[in-house]
Design an enzyme around this catalytic site. Sequence first.
Site, PDB file in Angstrom:
ATOM      1  N   SER A  41       0.830  -1.208   0.000  1.00 11.17           N
ATOM      2  CA  SER A  41       0.000   0.000   0.000  1.00 11.17           C
ATOM      3  C   SER A  41       0.861   1.253   0.000  1.00 11.17           C
ATOM      4  O   SER A  41       2.069   1.188   0.216  1.00 11.17           O
ATOM      5  CB  SER A  41      -0.906  -0.005   1.225  1.00 11.17           C
ATOM      6  N   LYS A  42       0.200   2.374  -0.239  1.00 16.84           N
ATOM      7  CA  LYS A  42       0.908   3.668  -0.235  1.00 16.84           C
ATOM      8  C   LYS A  42       1.606   3.888   1.094  1.00 16.84           C
ATOM      9  O   LYS A  42       2.661   4.479   1.172  1.00 16.84           O
ATOM     10  CB  LYS A  42      -0.101   4.798  -0.417  1.00 16.84           C
ATOM     11  N   ARG A  43       0.939   3.439   2.155  1.00 19.87           N
ATOM     12  CA  ARG A  43       1.475   3.700   3.502  1.00 19.87           C
ATOM     13  C   ARG A  43       2.692   2.833   3.826  1.00 19.87           C
ATOM     14  O   ARG A  43       3.459   3.152   4.709  1.00 19.87           O
ATOM     15  CB  ARG A  43       0.421   3.453   4.574  1.00 19.87           C
ATOM     16  N   ASP A  44       2.838   1.701   3.107  1.00 17.96           N
ATOM     17  CA  ASP A  44       3.949   0.798   3.424  1.00 17.96           C
ATOM     18  C   ASP A  44       5.305   1.461   3.244  1.00 17.96           C
ATOM     19  O   ASP A  44       6.259   1.123   3.932  1.00 17.96           O
ATOM     20  CB  ASP A  44       3.881  -0.467   2.554  1.00 17.96           C
ATOM     21  N   GLY A  45       5.386   2.387   2.299  1.00 21.23           N
ATOM     22  CA  GLY A  45       6.648   3.064   2.055  1.00 21.23           C
ATOM     23  C   GLY A  45       7.139   3.718   3.335  1.00 21.23           C
ATOM     24  O   GLY A  45       8.246   3.474   3.799  1.00 21.23           O
TER      25      GLY A  45
END
Length: 508
Positions: A264-268
């Site tokens: 997901s976007k947040r994993d970064g």
Amino acid sequence: MSFEKTRVRFAPSPTGPLHIGGVRTALYNYLFAKKMKGDFILRIEDTDQTRYVEGAEDYIKQSLQWLGLSLDEGPGTGGDLGPYRQSERKDLYATYAKQLVQQGDAYYAFDTPEELTAAREKAKEQGIHTLKYDATTRMTMKNSMSLTEADTNHLLQTSDNVTIRLNIPRDQTIIFKDIVRGEVSFNSNELDDKVILKADGMPTYHLANIVDDHLMQISHVIRGEEWLSSTAHHVLMYQFFDWAPPSFAHLPLILKPSGKGKLSKRDGAKFGFPVFPLEWDGGEDGVYLGFKEAGFTKEALLNFLLLLGWSSGDDIEKYTLTEMIEAFDLSRIIKSGARFDYDKAKWFNQQYIIEQSSNDLLNDVKAALSSNGVMDKDDTFILRFIELMKERVELMPDFYSKAAFFFEKPKNYDEKTIRKKYKIENQPHFDRMYTILENLAKFDAEEIQSKIKSYISDENLKFGEILPVMRIASMGTMQGPDLFASLELLGRKEVLERWNMFFQQLNN
Ligand code: GLU
């Protein structure tokens, strides 16, 4: 199905920065188009005004440009079958939606959002978890199928809530061939009567997508797996319109490094790696790191993405863009999810750095150094520095972070090594080696190495007790390139100053 030419499109919605999965979709579309001597088209799917994000379209274009995935047609690029921004094609879609109504394949629906919510609540009370607008419920709702012609006409004149929904038939099997997944089939009873034209006159994704794929003569739809279930609706719509459908290829999900769940976007932010090609300022959400800013070359990123869901079937891992075009083949796309392996991405980057000449790297390395305040070194120094460090870095910023000691005196020293290796009785030897260095005819790696090593042997000292201490005295850390080459690069004056500083501090 026959299309005269291979034409593919990358069709992102400008709802935020382009996620790395989107970049992979763009890459596979591009490679396939080029392989087939076809066209690669960018289409901006911006019909959902509520999700529109300022700057996202530019971001998408800049990302493709950075990566060298050049467009044959698109907004700003032009082409015969534009406009390529769906908001500029708005009027077109209503005509097609009305055609379906006339054919009986779609109908007008007048339910207000409040009425839909109320119907959902009521269904919940009756134990139905999610109310589906379909053949089983259609006649209980407010639409041109359930109302009289007179009521329908009246609402068409007066209602603020005129939408058009697909009239999904009962008990039909919808079968299509997916290039990646093989035959896929859906029972029409699983599908809902999707809205295709909204109350504001804008089409939904489903209608706009297939109308444009048809009008833009798209031969192959290559997109993420999350669109697979929508394809059933799309295939039905192609039948309604009596249009030849394109071929479909749905790409596997990109999974978290753990392999569990979608990246997901947040994993970064969570794992400390980029999931976007370029930096993106998300306002309140903060700034998202980009692969470019993290120090990746575009070649490495493309190479990494190529293998995130595709495999050549042999052991070759490294591909230039031209080689990718040559080798790419839709039939070798992998079905199962592709695990995002950041170490692998860095490995690719390392390979690309090693391959480049020091001259090619010069400007990027200078930029990495100057962003850390190092600006006083001339090109000769930096070129020699690159030679020494090239094989030891994975990302551009490593040229500074792994080698800051070439630019400033150590601020602290590796205590553990000192404790293990430094013996006070060796201090007179270090003093004598200092004098040797001071008097060397030529302060180069070869000369330093030969004189120091002879001294150590002649004095019956242990290499393992002397060389590590020399390294710590000069650089503060055990991490670094060849000791003697590093001393040469630092230069005699600097090395002697550092030794003075170190041994004074140690013996105080
Ligand atoms: N607009 C859709 C997206 O944002 C396009 C999906 C497709 O390629 O059909 O991914």
